[in-house]
Enzyme design. Structure first.
Site, short mmCIF file in Angstrom:
data_model
loop_
_atom_site.label_atom_id
_atom_site.label_comp_id
_atom_site.label_asym_id
_atom_site.label_seq_id
_atom_site.Cartn_x
_atom_site.Cartn_y
_atom_site.Cartn_z
N GLU A 193 -5.18 -6.49 -2.80
CA GLU A 193 -6.23 -7.22 -3.52
C GLU A 193 -5.68 -7.91 -4.77
OE1 GLU A 193 -7.55 -5.88 -0.51
OE2 GLU A 193 -7.11 -4.12 -1.74
N ASN A 277 -4.45 -5.76 4.91
CA ASN A 277 -5.00 -7.12 4.96
C ASN A 277 -4.08 -8.15 4.32
OD1 ASN A 277 -6.09 -5.63 2.43
ND2 ASN A 277 -6.29 -7.78 1.89
N ASP A 319 -11.16 -8.18 6.12
CA ASP A 319 -10.48 -7.09 5.42
C ASP A 319 -10.37 -5.83 6.28
OD1 ASP A 319 -9.18 -5.75 3.24
OD2 ASP A 319 -11.05 -4.72 2.81
#
Length: 600
Positions: A193, A277, A319
């Site tokens: 992220e 991801n 995701d």
């Protein structure tokens, strides 16, 4: 009793004597059911124990034997480990480690308290969890939140060596355990992220010296691929297999993090794990398949070179990290004995592959609510062989930026997140903690700044509609057929790791805080006990002085419990989880406790 004394003596000699090969030592210890030296139970990730003193006939008599507080109030993932007569317990950030004397009422032998910069906390995606310790070569290994890998003397707690694995200022952190293999320790990294180019790294077990590092995406010399010998679905990957699937230099901030579990097969000398991801969560900003995010890797333990890979979710739009455990079992498929790898992916499909070759054998939905893809193409002659057939309505790529795609199942936290399954060779079944959750997903444009969130999507989560109304199921799965054998509905996601035993009992915990025991064959509930806080830890078992114990950490948190753990109230906070799990506040509160059970 003689057998137990012999095993305990072996454990003590191994514990405080250097091993010529840590792999030999760890293998011996994992074959002794009286101990629990790896988070995964064994190298195959089965989380199965041969202990049967606690069984389906007497598990209803379980009582609390003793408890221990870690003194930390955040999500408690992972489990304690037991080596000889010592139990090692860890906490979330700041990742304190306790060595407890099982011969002296759990007296603290030593305590390790790392000094970590609290600025690492906001860089951790989904709570300050840590999935625990591992033992090898007289050392206890910890991978701290700030990415410092520490080897502690198992007897004294003194630091033998430490090494920094990443840079939190650039978004790299750690939540995972480690895996000692032969003369190395394997560690991963978090930061998908934050646009980190993620990797698996092997350090020398005795010195901490870097042995090899394999990135998830990038040029062949960084991802340790051989264009001819590394295969995907039986075919050579070719040169620049990753670079060709990214636009420009996007691979440098590509994610593909490795914060899950590791398996090892001594027969093939391969280590297995999955990548997460691609960055960002906005698929419009990164055209292409984004290899090798969302991928199962089989790598040579000595060199790190990949033997085979399989990408489960090319060009991820939801995701669906692929980091969940790879369970290594030997079962019959179509009447033939096969060496299998079984993986329950976040994307909602349960995969069964040949672990030697990477051949895809089974890929089926393990929650009926899964709708983002109709199926996995299983025709080897098809141009889309091995790929999910995406349903256009749920494609956030096709629907576009600033469009809220509704009713996608599963939600981003997957049909299962990192909470590990268990396998029983007695039943041939896998026991899988699952999420029964769907989402709305709206991607938006985002720019990359080192150390800043690089997400690019707004999410909301809710229970799967037209179902039992809850957010979880605990299921038994036949990986040879790709079918659910039985399913137990739960009010909230089952965010605890399972344990299967030779007593034909399967244990798991619930977000409300219950430890539950069910019949391995039928799923019938045999016992439950409510611990002080929600359980996101993994159940383990061991013996001491001839008596079997079952232990679990309770302390609500993790992605599902981030609202409670971090005091968040905005429904869209916690990457969409806060609103979805708001009702959890009515059932449990923060905690940080180990609860140990036994039959009187």
């Amino acid at each position: 009793m003689k057998k137990l004394i012999l095993w305990t003596g072996l454990a003590c000699s191994l514990l405080f004597g250097a091993a010529a090969n840590a792999n030999d030592e760890v293998q011996k210890l994992t074959q002794d059911p009286n101990q629990w030296v790896l988070q995964t139970g064994d190298y195959a990730n089965t989380r199965y124990s041969k202990l049967d003193q606690i069984n389906a006939g007497n598990v209803n008599k379980l009582q609390v034997a003793w408890t221990f507080s870690t003194g930390v109030l955040r999500g408690h993932e992972g489990a304690p480990i037991v080596v000889g007569d010592i139990m090692y317990v860890h906490s979330p950030f700041p990742n304190t480690v306790f060595a407890l004397d099982l011969n002296d009422d759990g007296k603290i032998i030593w305590k390790y308290e790392p000094k970590q910069d609290p600025n690492v906390i906001p860089v951790m995606c989904c709570d300050t969890v840590n999935r625990g310790l591992a033992y090898a070569d007289g050392k206890v290994f910890l991978h701290q939140a700030d990415t410092t890998v520490v080897a502690l003397d198992a007897k004294t707690g003194k630091v033998v060596w430490s090494v920094v694995n990443g840079d939190p200022k650039a978004g790299a952190t750690n939540t995972a355990t480690v895996m000692p293999v032969k003369d190395k320790v394997l560690v991963g990294i978090s930061g998908g992220e934050f646009g980190v180019q993620c990797h698996v790294t092997a350090y020398d077990l005795k010195t901490g010296k870097l042995a090899w590092r394999a990135y998830s995406e990038g040029p062949d010399d960084q991802i340790l691929f051989d264009p001819v010998k590394t295969t995907a679905l039986g075919k050579p990957v070719g040169a620049d297999s990753s670079l060709k699937t990214w636009q420009g230099d996007q691979w440098k901030t590509g994610g593909g993090c490795t914060w899950g579990w590791y398996s090892y097969d001594p027969a093939t000398n391969l280590v297995y794990y999955g990548s997460g991801n691609p960055s960002t969560w906005n698929p419009k900003q990164r055209p292409g398949d984004n290899k090798w995010s969302m991928t199962i890797f089989a790598r040579d333990a000595d060199t790190g070179v990949a033997k085979w890979v399989y990408q489960m979710t090319p060009h991820d739009e939801w995701d669906y990290d692929g980091i969940n455990e790879m369970v290594l079992v030997d079962q019959k498929i179509d009447g033939k004995d096969r060496n299998l790898l079984v993986h329950f992916d976040r994307n909602g499909f349960g995969y069964t592959l040949d672990r030697k070759t990477g051949e895809l054998l089974v890929a089926e939905k393990y929650d009926p609510a899964v709708n983002w893809a109709s199926k996995i193409d299983m025709d080897p002659k098809s141009a889309t062989y091995g790929r999910p057939l995406v349903v256009a309505q749920y494609s956030t790529e096709q629907n576009g930026e600033d469009v809220n795609s509704k009713g996608i199942c599963p939600a981003a936290l997957g049909t299962k997140d990192q909470q590990p399954s268990a396998f029983s060779p007695r039943t041939g079944l896998f026991y899988v903690p699952t999420n029964h959750v769907c989402m709305d997903y709206e991607p938006f444009k985002v720019s990359y700044t080192p150390g800043q969130p690089y997400v690019g999507a707004t999410l909301s989560m809710y229970p799967a509609p037209n179902s039992h109304g809850g957010m979880g199921n605990f299921i038994a799965w036949d990986a040879t057929k790709g079918k659910i054998v039985w399913s137990l509905p739960e009010q909230f996601s089952v965010w605890s790791g399972a344990l299967a035993t030779a007593g034909d009992v399967v244990f798991y915990g619930t977000l409300e805080g219950y430890l539950k025991a069910v019949d391995a064959k039928t799923g019938k509930e045999l016992y439950k006990f409510k611990t002080p806080s929600g359980i996101i830890g993994n159940v383990m078992t061991y013996t001491h002085k001839g008596k079997q114990y079952v232990a679990v950490l309770s302390g609500v948190g993790g992605w599902a419990g981030i609202g409670l753990a971090a005091g968040l109230t905005d429904p869209n906070a916690g990457l969409g989880a806060v609103g979805g799990y708001a009702a959890l506040n009515s059932y449990t509160a923060l905690g940080g406790q180990l609860t140990v059970f036994a039959v009187p």
